[in-house]
Design an enzyme around this catalytic site. Structure first.
Site, PDB file in Angstrom:
ATOM      1  N   VAL A  94      -4.659   4.079   4.953  1.00  0.00           N
ATOM      2  CA  VAL A  94      -5.034   3.943   3.547  1.00  0.00           C
ATOM      3  C   VAL A  94      -4.770   2.501   3.142  1.00  0.00           C
ATOM      4  O   VAL A  94      -3.626   2.036   3.186  1.00  0.00           O
ATOM      5  CB  VAL A  94      -4.239   4.906   2.644  1.00  0.00           C
ATOM      6  N   CYS A  95      -5.826   1.785   2.774  1.00  0.00           N
ATOM      7  CA  CYS A  95      -5.704   0.354   2.467  1.00  0.00           C
ATOM      8  C   CYS A  95      -5.725   0.127   0.966  1.00  0.00           C
ATOM      9  O   CYS A  95      -6.758   0.261   0.322  1.00  0.00           O
ATOM     10  CB  CYS A  95      -6.838  -0.421   3.140  1.00  0.00           C
ATOM     11  N   LEU A  96      -4.576  -0.206   0.433  1.00  0.00           N
ATOM     12  CA  LEU A  96      -4.433  -0.526  -0.990  1.00  0.00           C
ATOM     13  C   LEU A  96      -3.370  -1.618  -1.127  1.00  0.00           C
ATOM     14  O   LEU A  96      -2.351  -1.591  -0.422  1.00  0.00           O
ATOM     15  CB  LEU A  96      -3.997   0.702  -1.793  1.00  0.00           C
TER      16      LEU A  96
END
Length: 850
Positions: free
Chosen positions: A685-687
Site C-alpha cells: 500500500v503506497c501512501l
C-alpha cells in the site's frame, strides 16, 4: 469515448524535438522541457519548486550556436517543428486512428554535415553511412575486454589537438588545456550535449605554451594571435564499470579486467542502429566501408564533422499488423502515456485471464505470440505455444484483459540481450547483442557484438538492464527460463506509486499540535512495561474516549463523513473473541505479534475508541482478543467508482513504538491483479501517510495527530476514486486530454473486472471473522442491489467487446453467488420467524394452562 466535455488535443511538441522559430528560421534548437514531461511533476520530488512548472502552451528550448545562453521559454505558437527523433521499438500513435498505436521497426535519416575545421558542408547524407567519431564521448557505451562486458564510466585521460591560424598544431592533456586556456563555444556547439571539450570548439591561449604541458606536432610553434581550433581528441585511459562475463549465461567464469584500461585494448560495441541515436550536434564520421563523399568545394570529406540538421523517417508496424514505410517523423505523434494493457504484434504474452487467475505455478500458464490487436474492441489474435514451447497453434481471438505481456520476455527492438548459445566462446563476444527484428513466430533477430546477425527464439535470450548493465533476473540463461524459483511473476510496476495533492485533505482535518507537544505526547507513552495480554483484553472493551493517562483522544475532523449504516447484528468496529471465532495465524500476513507494553496498550485503546464512534459509511474494522496489535479493515468500494460494492481488506499492524512509527499495512488482494496505482498486486500500500511514498512533509505520518481512522478515510476517499488512472505519478496533468481520457476508460474497465473477481473470491472464501459482515452487506446492506445492477453494466454500450468477454463469466458467477446468499438469508430469516412463532405459541399455551 464520451464527448460531453471538451478535451485538449495531444501535445504538439516533445522533449528532444528539433525546432526553429517562425520569426527566425535560421536558428536551430532542441526542446529541453515541456509542460507534460513526467519528471516535471511535483509528485515525484518532495522538494520540487512549483515555479519551475511550465504552462500547457510553453516549451523550453536550448539553442545551438554562439554565444551560449540559458534555455529560453517560448509559446508553442512561435515554434516550428523541424524533426523528431525515434528509436526502433518506440511507441507512436496512428495519425488518423486515435485508438491505434504502433511500434517503430526501422529508422532512416538524412543529415546535413559541417566540417569541424571550417565552414565546408555536406548536405543530404544518408545517416546509415555514419558512425560516431568518438565513441568514448558517449558515457555508458558498451565495450568488451578479456571476455567481459562493461559500460564506459568516464574518460580518465584524454589528449586534445589544437590547430592555430599559423598552421601550427599542438597536443595537450585535456586537464592542462582547461587550466592554461579559455575555451569558447563555436557556432556548432550544442549546449545540451557538451560534457567535455570537443573538436570544433575555439580556444584562446597565451602567446606561448609551456613545453612541459604541450607537445608540438609541427615544426612551427607559433600560436599567432593565440586563437586556436580543437581539431581532434585521443583517449588515453578509460574508466570502465565491468558488468558480467559469460558466467551470466552459465559459461566459464573469467578473471575481472582492471577498471582503468587502455582504449586500444578494448572493443567497442558498434550498434547496427547507431545512426538512429544521432542528434544535431553529434560528431560523426563515415563508416569504414562507406564511400566517402566530397565536400561542396570538391575536397574529400574530413574525418570529423558535426550534424547540423536532420530529417528522420520511420517504418511503423501498427497494432493491426499493417506496416507503413517512410513516414516523416514530424507526422508521428507520441503518446503521453501508454495503456498498461496494450500489446503489439510479436509480443510474448501469457494467458493469465487478465490477471484474474491466481498464480500457483507460473509455468503452467499458456505462453503465446501476439499476431495483431484491435485496440478499439480490446481484442487480440494470439498463437499459443504447446506445453513444451516448441510448436505454435492456430490463431485465436482473445480479450486484451485475458492476456498480458509476459514480464520475463518483454524484449523490444534495440534492447540488449545475452545469448546463451555462444557461452562457450567468451572472447568472440557473440554472447552479447541487440534485438533488431521481432518476428510473429516468437523469434528475434539479434545483431551480435562480433558483427553477425542471428535468429534466436525469445526464451533463449536474456534481457539486460540498459542502465545498470546488470541482468534483470537472478537466474540468467537457465534451462528453466527466467522466472524465479517459486514461479512468481516479477512486478514491473513495483515503483509506480501514487501521490495526490488532495491527500493533504486527509491530514488537514486533524488538530495540529506542534512538534514540542508531539514529542511530549510520545515521550509520556514511552513505557516498556510488559502487559499481560489477558488483562489487556478485558480493559480494551471500554468505549470511553478519554485516554487512561488523562490525555484527550485526538480525532480527525470527519463531520462530513456519513455515519456507518446499521446492518442488523453487525457493528462497524468489534473485538473478535477467539472462543467464538478462532483466529488462524496461517491466514495472516503479519503472523508475528508485536510485543505488548503498557504504552502500546494505551495507544491501542485510543485508536479503538475513535474507531467505535467515527467510522464512516462503508468501513468495518475487526481486531482480535489474542492479537490486539492487529486490525483488519473492510472497506467497500464507493459508489460511482469502478470499485463500487467490492470489498477491500487490509491488515494493519501497530509497531511497538506506535504512534512514533506509522502502522504497517497489507492489502489482502484476491483479484489476482493490480487494482490501483496505490494498491499493488503483492499487497503493498503506497501512501505518504505510511512512509511508503515520498510525499510532502505535511502529508507524512504525524505521531501526535495521525490515526488509524484517518488512514482508512484516506484509502476510501483518496485511493478508491472514480478515475484511479490519474493517481499514477505524473498522470494528473493528463486529465482533460484525449490520451488521458482513453487510457482512463481502459483502466477502469480492467479494474472493474478485477473488483468483481475479488468480490466473488471473498464471497466464496470469506475470513471467518468477517463472514457475517460480508453476508449482511450483500443481502441486507448496500450490496444487495448488485444482483440487479451488474447485469445492467454488461448492457452499457461504452464497454468494449474485450471487456464484456471477461466481464460476463465473472458477473454471472457473482450474481449466482449473491442470489444463493439471498436465499440462505431468507431461509435463515424464515427459520428465525418460525422459531419465534413456535416460541410465542408455546408461551400462549403455557399461559392458557395457567
Amino acid at each position: 469515448m464520451s464527448n460531453r466535455t471538451t478535451r485538449r488535443a495531444g501535445p504538439r511538441f516533445h522533449s528532444e524535438d528539433l525546432v526553429t522559430l517562425a520569426a527566425s528560421p535560421d536558428r536551430v534548437g532542441i526542446i529541453s522541457r515541456t509542460h507534460h514531461d513526467p519528471d516535471d511533476d511535483e509528485d515525484l520530488d518532495p522538494n520540487y519548486d512549483p515555479a519551475f512548472n511550465l504552462a500547457p502552451d510553453d516549451v523550453e528550448i536550448s539553442w545551438t550556436g554562439s554565444p551560449p545562453a540559458a534555455p529560453q521559454l517560448y509559446k508553442e505558437s512561435e515554434v516550428v517543428l523541424l524533426d523528431r527523433y525515434f528509436l526502433p521499438g518506440d511507441i507512436v500513435l496512428h495519425p488518423t486512428n486515435p485508438t491505434m498505436s504502433g511500434t517503430v521497426i526501422e529508422v532512416e535519416g538524412r543529415a546535413d554535415l559541417k566540417d569541424v575545421r571550417g565552414s565546408a558542408t555536406l548536405d543530404d547524407v544518408d545517416m546509415a553511412l555514419l558512425e560516431f567519431k568518438y565513441p568514448f564521448l558517449s558515457v555508458g557505451g558498451i565495450l568488451f575486454k578479456d571476455g567481459w562486458c562493461g559500460r564506459l564510466h568516464d574518460v580518465s585521460k584524454c589528449k586534445v589537438q589544437i590547430m592555430f591560424s599559423t598552421g601550427a598544431v599542438c597536443e595537450i592533456n585535456e586537464a592542462d588545456l582547461e587550466m592554461h586556456a579559455h575555451i569558447e563555444f563555436g557556432d556548432e556547439h550544442n549546449s545540451l550535449s557538451l560534457d567535455r571539450v570537443q573538436p570544433g570548439l575555439i580556444v584562446r591561449v597565451r602567446r606561448t605554451f609551456h613545453d612541459h604541458v604541450t607537445r608540438w606536432l609541427t615544426e612551427s610553434r607559433s600560436t599567432g594571435s593565440g586563437v586556436g581550433l580543437i581539431i581532434d581528441l585521443h583517449a588515453e585511459q578509460l574508466d570502465v564499470d565491468w558488468a558480467f562475463d559469460t558466467a551470466a549465461v552459465n559459461g566459464p567464469p573469467l578473471p575481472l579486467p582492471d577498471q582503468l584500461v587502455d582504449p586500444q585494448a578494448v572493443k567497442y560495441f558498434r550498434s547496427s542502429l547507431e545512426h538512429a541515436t544521432m542528434f544535431v550536434g553529434n560528431l560523426v564520421q563515415f563508416r569504414a566501408h562507406a564511400d566517402t563523399p566530397r565536400l561542396a568545394d570538391g575536397r574529400d570529406a574530413t574525418p570529423c564533422y558535426r550534424l547540423v540538421k536532420t530529417r528522420t523517417f520511420a517504418t511503423v508496424r501498427w497494432q493491426d499488423g499493417t506496416v507503413q514505410h517512410g513516414m516523416r517523423a514530424t507526422e508521428l505523434k507520441i503518446p503521453l502515456a501508454v495503456d498498461e494493457t496494450a500489446l503489439w504484434p510479436g509480443d510474448i504474452c501469457w494467458n493469465r485471464q487478465g490477471q484474474l487467475q491466481d498464480l500457483e505455478d507460473a509455468n503452467d500458464l499458456q505462453v503465446g505470440v501476439v499476431q495483431s490487436v484491435d485496440p478499439a474492441r480490446r481484442l487480440a489474435i494470439v498463437r499459443w505455444f504447446d506445453a513444451a514451447w516448441e510448436n505454435l497453434g492456430v490463431p485465436e481471438t482473445c480479450s486484451l484483459y485475458q492476456i498480458s505481456s509476459h514480464p520475463n520476455f518483454t524484449m523490444d527492438l534495440a534492447d540488449r540481450v545475452l545469448v546463451a548459445a555462444h557461452k562457450e566462446s567468451p572472447r568472440s563476444y557473440a554472447w552479447f547483442g541487440e534485438v533488431v527484428r521481432i518476428a510473429l513466430d516468437g523469434t528475434r533477430d539479434v545483431f551480435l557484438a562480433n558483427g553477425q546477425t542471428e535468429t534466436h527464439r525469445f526464451d533463449q535470450l536474456t534481457l539486460v538492464d540498459p542502465t545498470e548493465m546488470g541482468p534483470l533476473e537472478d537466474e540468467l540463461g537457465s534451462e528453466d527460463g527466467f522466472l524465479d524459483e517459486d514461479g512468481n511473476m516479477v512486478d514491473p510496476s513495483d515503483e509506480e506509486w501514487m501521490t495526490d495533492d488532495d491527500e493533504a485533505a486527509a491530514l488537514s482535518g486533524s488538530n495540529d499540535h506542534g512538534d514540542e507537544e508531539d514529542e511530549e505526547r510520545v515521550s509520556r507513552d514511552d513505557d516498556d512495561e510488559p502487559m499481560d495480554v489477558d488483562a489487556a483484553t478485558t480493559t480494551t472493551g471500554t468505549t470511553t474516549t478519554a485516554a487512561a493517562d488523562g490525555d484527550t483522544e485526538v480525532e480527525p475532523d470527519l463531520a462530513s463523513a456519513p455515519a456507518a449504516p446499521v446492518i442488523p447484528g453487525e457493528e462497524p468496529f468489534d473485538v473478535v473473541d477467539d472462543d467464538d471465532t478462532p483466529l488462524d495465524p496461517a491466514t495472516l500476513h503479519f503472523k508475528d505479534a508485536t510485543p505488548m507494553t503498557a504504552a502500546l496498550l494505551r495507544q491501542i485503546r485510543k485508536q479503538h475508541a475513535a474507531l467505535r464512534t467515527g467510522l464512516p459509511h462503508g468501513i468495518y474494522v475487526r481486531t482480535f482478543a489474542s492479537r490486539l496489535d492487529l486490525l483488519v479493515a473492510l472497506v467497500f468500494g464507493p459508489d460511482d467508482t469502478p470499485y463500487a460494492g467490492a470489498p477491500f481488506l487490509f491488515e494493519i499492524q501497530l509497531p511497538a513504538d506506535y504512534p512514533r512509527t506509522p502502522p504497517s499495512v497489507y492489502f489482502m488482494n484476491r483479484s489476482g491483479g493490480r487494482m490501483n496505482p496505490n494498491l499493488h498486486e503483492d499487497g503493498k500500500v503506497c501512501l505518504s501517510l505510511l512512509g511508503t511514498w515520498h510525499g510532502k512533509s505535511y502529508e507524512s505520518w504525524n505521531p501526535s495527530t495521525s490515526t488509524i481512522l484517518q488512514l482508512l478515510v484516506s484509502i476510501q476517499g483518496l485511493v478508491l476514486v472514480k478515475h484511479p488512472y490519474f493517481l499514477e505519478p505524473g498522470y494528473g496533468k493528463y486529465q482533460g486530454t484525449s490520451d488521458g481520457a482513453q487510457n482512463s476508460r481502459m483502466y477502469n474497465e480492467r479494474v472493474r473486472i478485477l473488483s468483481l473477481k475479488g468480490t466473488v473470491a471473498y464471497l466464496e472464501r470469506p475470513p471467518a471473522y468477517l463472514k457475517s459482515t460480508l453476508d449482511a452487506y450483500y443481502t441486507r446492506g448496500a450490496g444487495k442491489d448488485l444482483v440487479d445492477s451488474i447485469p445492467k453494466e454488461l448492457e452499457d454500450p461504452s464497454w468494449t467487446e474485450g471487456a464484456k468477454v471477461m466481464m460476463r463469466p465473472v458477473a454471472e458467477k457473482m450474481v449466482c453467488k449473491l442470489k444463493a446468499l439471498a436465499e440462505e438469508a431468507a431461509k435463515a430469516e424464515e427459520g428465525e420467524s418460525k422459531e419465534g412463532e413456535d416460541a410465542r405459541a408455546a408461551a400462549a399455551d403455557e399461559s392458557s394452562e395457567q
